[in-house]
Structure formats: structure tokens, C-alpha cells
Design a protein around this motif. Structure first.
Motif, PDB file in Angstrom:
ATOM      1  N   SER A  60     -31.767   2.799 -28.024  1.00 57.62           N
ATOM      2  CA  SER A  60     -30.818   2.599 -27.079  1.00 57.62           C
ATOM      3  C   SER A  60     -29.468   3.477 -27.774  1.00 57.62           C
ATOM      4  N   VAL A  61     -29.228   3.302 -28.941  1.00 55.15           N
ATOM      5  CA  VAL A  61     -28.111   3.884 -29.727  1.00 55.15           C
ATOM      6  C   VAL A  61     -28.482   5.466 -29.864  1.00 55.15           C
ATOM      7  N   MET A  62     -29.861   5.796 -29.952  1.00 52.59           N
ATOM      8  CA  MET A  62     -30.038   7.250 -30.172  1.00 52.59           C
ATOM      9  C   MET A  62     -30.184   7.999 -28.896  1.00 52.59           C
ATOM     10  N   VAL A  63     -30.412   7.169 -27.593  1.00 53.38           N
ATOM     11  CA  VAL A  63     -30.342   7.631 -26.263  1.00 53.38           C
ATOM     12  C   VAL A  63     -28.895   7.899 -25.825  1.00 53.38           C
ATOM     13  N   GLY A  64     -27.764   6.901 -26.240  1.00 58.42           N
ATOM     14  CA  GLY A  64     -26.494   6.838 -26.037  1.00 58.42           C
ATOM     15  C   GLY A  64     -25.764   7.971 -26.762  1.00 58.42           C
ATOM     16  N   LEU A  65     -26.282   8.409 -28.151  1.00 58.94           N
ATOM     17  CA  LEU A  65     -25.865   9.447 -28.897  1.00 58.94           C
ATOM     18  C   LEU A  65     -26.265  10.959 -28.317  1.00 58.94           C
ATOM     19  N   ARG A  66     -27.578  10.790 -27.834  1.00 58.51           N
ATOM     20  CA  ARG A  66     -28.046  12.185 -27.087  1.00 58.51           C
ATOM     21  C   ARG A  66     -27.148  12.502 -25.643  1.00 58.51           C
ATOM     22  N   LEU A  67     -26.761  11.420 -24.889  1.00 60.48           N
ATOM     23  CA  LEU A  67     -25.950  11.463 -23.681  1.00 60.48           C
ATOM     24  C   LEU A  67     -24.577  11.863 -24.226  1.00 60.48           C
ATOM     25  N   LEU A  68     -23.976  11.497 -25.185  1.00 58.22           N
ATOM     26  CA  LEU A  68     -22.533  11.852 -25.647  1.00 58.22           C
ATOM     27  C   LEU A  68     -22.548  13.281 -26.181  1.00 58.22           C
ATOM     28  N   ASP A 125     -15.334  10.489 -34.554  1.00 55.27           N
ATOM     29  CA  ASP A 125     -14.583  11.969 -34.445  1.00 55.27           C
ATOM     30  C   ASP A 125     -14.824  12.500 -32.989  1.00 55.27           C
ATOM     31  N   SER A 126     -15.661  12.098 -32.360  1.00 56.52           N
ATOM     32  CA  SER A 126     -15.907  12.595 -30.971  1.00 56.52           C
ATOM     33  C   SER A 126     -14.736  12.332 -29.985  1.00 56.52           C
ATOM     34  N   LEU A 127     -13.816  11.421 -30.628  1.00 56.84           N
ATOM     35  CA  LEU A 127     -12.743  11.283 -29.683  1.00 56.84           C
ATOM     36  C   LEU A 127     -11.613  12.376 -29.635  1.00 56.84           C
ATOM     37  N   ASP A 128     -11.827  13.209 -30.653  1.00 55.08           N
ATOM     38  CA  ASP A 128     -10.983  14.316 -30.928  1.00 55.08           C
ATOM     39  C   ASP A 128     -11.699  15.627 -31.066  1.00 55.08           C
ATOM     40  N   PRO A 129     -11.449  16.362 -29.970  1.00 56.65           N
ATOM     41  CA  PRO A 129     -12.469  17.581 -30.194  1.00 56.65           C
ATOM     42  C   PRO A 129     -12.400  18.421 -31.230  1.00 56.65           C
ATOM     43  N   ALA A 130     -11.303  18.500 -31.839  1.00 61.31           N
ATOM     44  CA  ALA A 130     -10.996  19.414 -33.054  1.00 61.31           C
ATOM     45  C   ALA A 130     -12.013  18.944 -34.142  1.00 61.31           C
ATOM     46  N   LYS A 131     -11.937  17.527 -34.282  1.00 62.82           N
ATOM     47  CA  LYS A 131     -12.831  16.994 -35.296  1.00 62.82           C
ATOM     48  C   LYS A 131     -14.316  17.053 -34.972  1.00 62.82           C
ATOM     49  N   PHE A 132     -14.819  16.739 -33.696  1.00 65.03           N
ATOM     50  CA  PHE A 132     -15.920  16.984 -33.267  1.00 65.03           C
ATOM     51  C   PHE A 132     -16.721  18.354 -33.554  1.00 65.03           C
ATOM     52  N   LYS A 149     -15.043   8.075 -19.241  1.00 66.09           N
ATOM     53  CA  LYS A 149     -16.429   7.606 -19.511  1.00 66.09           C
ATOM     54  C   LYS A 149     -16.756   7.927 -20.830  1.00 66.09           C
ATOM     55  N   ARG A 150     -16.689   9.268 -21.138  1.00 72.87           N
ATOM     56  CA  ARG A 150     -17.016   9.612 -22.842  1.00 72.87           C
ATOM     57  C   ARG A 150     -16.083   8.907 -23.595  1.00 72.87           C
ATOM     58  N   VAL A 151     -14.949   8.775 -23.598  1.00 74.26           N
ATOM     59  CA  VAL A 151     -14.279   7.731 -24.716  1.00 74.26           C
ATOM     60  C   VAL A 151     -14.904   6.369 -24.528  1.00 74.26           C
ATOM     61  N   LYS A 152     -15.169   5.982 -23.571  1.00 71.25           N
ATOM     62  CA  LYS A 152     -15.810   4.384 -23.324  1.00 71.25           C
ATOM     63  C   LYS A 152     -17.206   4.562 -24.184  1.00 71.25           C
ATOM     64  N   LEU A 153     -17.835   5.482 -23.812  1.00 71.61           N
ATOM     65  CA  LEU A 153     -19.523   5.749 -24.572  1.00 71.61           C
ATOM     66  C   LEU A 153     -19.258   6.033 -25.890  1.00 71.61           C
ATOM     67  N   ALA A 154     -18.179   6.822 -26.456  1.00 72.59           N
ATOM     68  CA  ALA A 154     -18.231   7.281 -27.739  1.00 72.59           C
ATOM     69  C   ALA A 154     -17.637   5.816 -28.635  1.00 72.59           C
ATOM     70  N   GLN A 155     -16.791   5.129 -27.715  1.00 73.66           N
ATOM     71  CA  GLN A 155     -16.308   3.747 -28.763  1.00 73.66           C
ATOM     72  C   GLN A 155     -17.299   2.665 -28.644  1.00 73.66           C
ATOM     73  N   GLY A 156     -18.144   2.623 -27.635  1.00 74.47           N
ATOM     74  CA  GLY A 156     -19.427   1.688 -27.509  1.00 74.47           C
ATOM     75  C   GLY A 156     -20.325   2.117 -28.419  1.00 74.47           C
ATOM     76  N   LEU A 157     -20.630   3.400 -28.856  1.00 73.56           N
ATOM     77  CA  LEU A 157     -21.469   3.806 -29.565  1.00 73.56           C
ATOM     78  C   LEU A 157     -21.222   3.628 -30.966  1.00 73.56           C
ATOM     79  N   TRP A 158     -19.798   3.668 -31.204  1.00 76.45           N
ATOM     80  CA  TRP A 158     -19.334   3.513 -32.725  1.00 76.45           C
ATOM     81  C   TRP A 158     -19.381   2.043 -32.770  1.00 76.45           C
TER      82      TRP A 158
END
Length: 354
Positions: free
Chosen positions: A278-286, A84-91, A12-21
Motif C-alpha cells: 500500500s505504501v508503494m502504491v501510494g508513493l507511485r501515485l504521488l 521533501d515532496s511538499l517543497d517542489p524545489a527539494k523534490f 490532496k497531494r499534500v495530504k497524500l505526502a503527509q499520509g505516506l510520510w
């Protein structure tokens, strides 16, 4: 209790990050659209700046241009964070910047909402700007030999032809000003002398209008002179007959044109604002879902994300308490500085023993 609390797993986190991107890049294009609308409106206003009293009307296009640039910058940056959130080291390098960034997003979205409202509310200010600007422009219509004003006749004529209008509020406005230049008047003529003498200001006033007020769709040849003189024209009554002049004033025509354009832009900006929210809310959830991972070494573990850590009521109370504490802290500091000043002002008594 947290507001909009959602449980996330790795998928779900990966899907959220990709969708927000993807959404952030759509927002970049929306920012380009807002910038383009501001630029277009600015050009349209500049085209007729000669018949506008001041530059206040340029506040809206300038705001749209600024919001468009900021939207592109903010959403481009957010897209990089989501990628970058897909990679914990970069995030990890973005973590300290996320809270300040989200605070800036709140400010940006608030400003964007107010700009949308201003687009709907600018009609009154634009009305007064056009009314005074057109009045001044009509006064300078005859000054074809005056440097800086020689273009005004062409501007007014083209305006009346393009917008199918006449005068400021109507064709009778031309009766109140001298729009014929003195160089085209025969001052040896008795009629000209009588008209000038009959006017207190010594102006040559006629019940006529420029040719650009004529409606070409009218079957009758244009009556632009002696408009109110029924005996000067065959089978004519200006009070009952449909005149072959444009009835609508240019102020109303321009006001409807620009306010309609701004209202459409305001509706588009409101849609962009909803998308940005909606983008800001999604980014806050991520952000919160990544921060609440119990074991950072196990990226597949579950976590929780939320928009607000507490409910709206509790968050509002907490914000009020912080403001009160800040006010008390400032009072204490001011009191301490005052006390130090009083102590510094006292001079110790010195006694001398002889």
C-alpha cells in the motif's frame, strides 16, 4: 487506459505526502519488528543447534534479519522523499531516483512475500534436520567423558524435561541404542556379559530410558528400567497400562514448537507485506501526480496520478515485446560478431609475378 487513475489538487497531494510520510515511519517500526523476530528465531534455533543436523534451518531467521534491515533503510529513504515532496524545489533532486527506487521496492516486496511463504513451508526441511540431529544426539548421550560431546547428556535431558518428550519418535528409540556409558557397567556381571554378547555390535542395550523421560504427574513411581518386562513390576502391563513416560517424541515436540513459531511470523510478515504494498502504491501515485503537473510554476493546479500508465494487459504485452526485442538484438550482435570473425579468418591470396 491507466490503472488506478486518480485526479489530485494541491490539497490532496499534500495530504497524500503527509499520509505516506507517516506510513513509511510505521513501516520502519514494522522493519524493526521483522528484524527482532528473525533475531529471536535465530537465538531459539541456536539454543538447540546440538540436536539439529545442519544449518539449513537458519535460512529463515537470516532472511528475516536481512528483510528487516532493508525495510528500515527503504522506508526511511521513502519517508524523506515524501517529506521533501511538499517543497517542489527539494523534490526536484529526487525525481531521477524515483523510478529506480520504485523498481527496487517491487523487488523488495517480492522477496518479502517469498520469505513469508518460506516461513509456512519450512516444516518439511526442519523435520528432516531434527530427525537426524536428535538421532545423532541420542547416540552421544553416553559420551560424558568425550571432549566435545560431554554436554550432550545434559542437553538431551533438559530438552526432554522442558518439552515433555522422550526419544526421537518415542520412548522405544532408547531401546535401540546404548545410552549407558561403559564406565558404569560391571563387566564381571553375567547379566552385562550376556546382554553385550547377545548384540551383534557388542552394545549394552536395555529396555529402559533416561530419568528425564519420566512424567512427574503420574501417580505411580517412574518405571524407567525393564519397561517391557511385566513380571519385574507389580500389577503392571506395559501394553495396556498408561505408562508414566512421556509418549510424545522430541522431534514432534520441537517441530510443533518451531513450525508454530514460524507460522505466526509468516502471518505477521504477510501483514507487513500488505502494508508495504500500500505504501508503494501510494508513493507511485504521488510520483506520477507530481510529474504530471502541467505548470510547475503553479503548484496549485490539478494533476493526475496512476499506478500503471497502461492497463495490466497492455503493460504485460509491452514487457513481452521489450524482451523479444532484447533477444533479437542479442542475436544480431552475436551474428555480427560471428561474421566479423569469419572475415578476420580469411587471408587474402597473394600472387607474385616473376
Amino acid at each position: 487506459m491507466a490503472l488506478l487513475k486518480v485526479k489530485f489538487n494541491q490539497k490532496k497531494r499534500v495530504k497524500l505526502a503527509q499520509g505516506l510520510w507517516l506510513m513509511n515511519w510505521f513501516s520502519v517500526f514494522a522493519g524493526i519488528l521483522v528484524f527482532s523476530m528473525g533475531l529471536f528465531l535465530k537465538i531459539e534455533l541456536r539454543k538447540r543447534s546440538e540436536v539439529m543436523d545442519n544449518s539449513e534451518s537458519h535460512f529463515v531467521p537470516n532472511s528475516l534479519i536481512l528483510m528487516g534491515i532493508l525495510s528500515c533503510a527503504f522506508n526511511g529513504f521513502a519517508g524523506k522523499i515524501c517529506y521533501d515532496s511538499l517543497d517542489p524545489a527539494k523534490f526536484a533532486k529526487w525525481k531521477p531516483l524515483l523510478k529506480p527506487y520504485l523498481a527496487l521496492c517491487c523487488v523488495f516486496n517480492t522477496l518479502l512475500f517469498f520469505v513469508a511463504l518460506i516461513c509456512f513451508l519450512m516444516r518439511g526441511s526442519l523435520d528432516s534436520t531434527l530427525a537426524q540431529g536428535l538421532k545423532n544426539g541420542m547416540k552421544f548421550y553416553r559420551d560424558t567423558d568425550t571432549p566435545g560431546r560431554c554436554f550432550m547428556k545434559k542437553t538431551i535431558d533438559m530438552l526432554q524435561i522442558e518439552f515433555k518428550c522422550c526419544g526421537n519418535n518415542g520412548y522405544k528409540d532408547w531401546f535401540e541404542i546404548q545410552w549407558i556409558s561403559n564406565r558404569y557397567l560391571d563387566f564381571s556381571s553375567k547379566e552385562v556379559k550376556d546382554r553385550i554378547k547377545s548384540n551383534v555390535d557388542g552394545r549394552y542395550l536395555v529396555d529402559g530410558v533416561p530419568f528425564s523421560c519420566c512424567n512427574p504427574s503420574s501417580p505411580r513411581p517412574c518405571i524407567q528400567y525393564q519397561v517391557t518386562n511385566n513380571s519385574a513390576h507389580y500389577s503392571y502391563d506395559y501394553q495396556t497400562e498408561e505408562l508414566n513416560l512421556w509418549r510424545r517424541g522430541c522431534r514432534e515436540a520441537l517441530l510443533n514448537y518451531y513450525s508454530g513459531m514460524m507460522s505466526s511470523m509468516g502471518a505477521v510478515i504477510l501483514l507487513v507485506w500488505l502494508f508495504e504494498m500500500s505504501v508503494m502504491v501510494g508513493l507511485r501515485l504521488l510520483h506520477t501526480s507530481l510529474e504530471s503537473i502541467a505548470n510547475p510554476e503553479d503548484p496549485e493546479c490539478e494533476s493526475e496520478g496512476w499506478v500503471l500508465e497502461n492497463s495490466l494487459k497492455d503493460t504485460f504485452k509491452c514487457a513481452l515485446e521489450n524482451l523479444k526485442k532484447l533477444g533479437k538484438f542479442n542475436q544480431v550482435e552475436a551474428g555480427a560478431e560471428g561474421a566479423e570473425g569469419e572475415e578476420g579468418g580469411k587471408t587474402p591470396a597473394i600472387t607474385t609475378v616473376s
